[in-house]
Scaffold this active site. Structure first.
Site, PDB file in Angstrom:
ATOM      1  N   ARG A  15       0.842  -1.137   0.054  1.00 29.68           N
ATOM      2  CA  ARG A  15      -0.038   0.087  -0.018  1.00 29.68           C
ATOM      3  C   ARG A  15       1.036   1.274   0.069  1.00 29.68           C
ATOM      4  NH1 ARG A  15      -3.524  -0.807   4.974  1.00 29.68           N
ATOM      5  NH2 ARG A  15      -1.632  -1.473   5.600  1.00 29.68           N
ATOM      6  N   ASN A  33      -6.241  -2.873   1.778  1.00 29.74           N
ATOM      7  CA  ASN A  33      -6.255  -3.969   1.898  1.00 29.74           C
ATOM      8  C   ASN A  33      -7.674  -4.734   2.032  1.00 29.74           C
ATOM      9  OD1 ASN A  33      -3.557  -4.211   2.149  1.00 29.74           O
ATOM     10  ND2 ASN A  33      -3.237  -4.447   4.326  1.00 29.74           N
TER      11      ASN A  33
END
Length: 89
Positions: A15, A33
């Site tokens: 990320r 996520n």
């Protein structure tokens, strides 16, 4: 663009690397996520920059392993906000 990235993409700073790349390209959107182990990415901007991030997602961050990227184009929302990491699904 709305993409779902499959593979070893959680717990490998995917990320954060995605956020940095999107920021470098001047894109708006977010990454998060998902409970199934995938990563969801929604982003918009200049078409050539969107294509570059999509290509980057297929390779991923240094410690990730990308097996597949599913994506579909969505109608741009005209967002100009910074690209962010979302922490809840």
């Amino acid at each position: 663009m709305h993409a779902t990235v499959h593979g070893r993409v959680q717990r490998v700073a995917f990320r954060e690397h995605t956020r940095r790349e999107a920021e470098r390209l001047g894109l708006s959107g977010w990454v998060r996520n998902l409970p199934d182990g995938t990563v969801e990415v929604v982003f918009e901007g200049a078409p050539e920059k969107v294509d570059l991030l999509l290509s980057w997602l297929a390779v991923g961050s240094p410690f990730s392993r990308v097996d597949q990227v599913d994506y579909n184009e969505e109608t741009p929302q005209g967002e100009n906000d910074p690209f962010v990491i979302k922490y809840s699904a």
